[in-house]
Design an enzyme around this catalytic site. Structure first.
Site, mmCIF file in Angstrom:
data_model
loop_
_atom_site.group_PDB
_atom_site.id
_atom_site.type_symbol
_atom_site.label_atom_id
_atom_site.label_comp_id
_atom_site.label_asym_id
_atom_site.label_seq_id
_atom_site.Cartn_x
_atom_site.Cartn_y
_atom_site.Cartn_z
ATOM 1 C CG ASP A 88 -5.199 -3.729 -1.986
ATOM 2 O OD1 ASP A 88 -4.522 -2.999 -1.639
ATOM 3 O OD2 ASP A 88 -5.979 -4.123 -0.875
ATOM 4 C CG HIS A 148 -1.728 -1.185 1.271
ATOM 5 N ND1 HIS A 148 -2.132 -1.733 2.573
ATOM 6 C CD2 HIS A 148 -2.436 -1.871 0.639
ATOM 7 C CE1 HIS A 148 -3.113 -2.910 2.507
ATOM 8 N NE2 HIS A 148 -3.110 -2.938 1.183
#
Length: 214
Positions: free
Chosen positions: A169, A131
């Site tokens: 993601d 992330h």
């Protein structure tokens, strides 16, 4: 994840019935310093609440361009609790990325088999997920994120020779992040519902990791 739902216990981490091979893989590695394709050197360090990093991350998360998709504009004390838990655990390593001495981004590097992401593709024990939040608004839109992703992916492959895949993601609505990962060599695998967001599941594999032309 809004502040009202906050907890120092990760809402993404999977802890039940883990394969012994996942446990044996251990926590994510710390990527070493690496030169970038645009010059300069990226360095990655553990985010340490004891040296003011909780304040740094909290400040970045409160900025509109970060909060729009992270939705984690929490006070510094909450971020301190999150960072401590990550540092004490085996799933995620919180990092600060700096280029040429300037702190530019907050990173979370995690083992995907220990995360909800690992339920949506055939995750291997050493797979890693990332992330990325670029803090300073002036560092966005200039290729910094793409350069960071490229450099980080190679540094993680170097740090863990058993890692074959790195996953991202981004929110499906976050076109800038999706484009950033694509230009850094990630390919989309699918769109998945992670509970807290609809995500574009993207990855790069060690055997065919290449950096496309800009």
């Amino acid at each position: 994840m809004g502040a009202a739902a906050w907890s120092p216990v990760s809402f993404r981490e999977v802890t039940d019935d883990l394969d012994p091979r996942v446990l044996a893989a251990g926590p994510p590695p710390l990527p070493g310093p690496a030169g970038s394709d645009s010059g300069g050197t990226w360095r990655f360090r553990l985010a340490d609440p004891g040296r003011g990093d909780a304040d740094l991350v909290a400040g970045w998360m409160a900025r509109p361009h970060v909060d729009l998709f992270w939705e984690q504009a929490w006070p510094a004390e909450r971020w301190a609790a999150v960072l401590r838990r990550q540092l004490d655990g085996e799933c995620t390593r919180p990092l600060i990325a700096a280029r040429d001495g300037l702190d530019l981004a907050y990173l979370e590097v995690y083992r995907t088999p220990r995360d909800v992401v690992g339920r949506h593709y055939p995750a291997r024990p050493h797979d890693l997920g990332v992330h990325i939040a670029i803090g300073p608004i002036e560092a966005t839109g200039r290729g910094v994120g793409r350069n960071l992703v490229r450099t980080l992916a190679q540094a993680l492959f170097d740090a863990d020779p058993a890692c074959l895949r790195i996953v991202a993601d981004p929110d499906v609505r976050h076109e800038v992040a999706r484009r950033m990962f694509a230009r850094a060599g990630f390919r989309q695998m699918s769109e998945v519902d992670l509970g807290h967001k609809r995500a574009a599941l993207m990855s790069c594999r060690r055997p065919d990791f290449t950096i496309p032309a800009s």
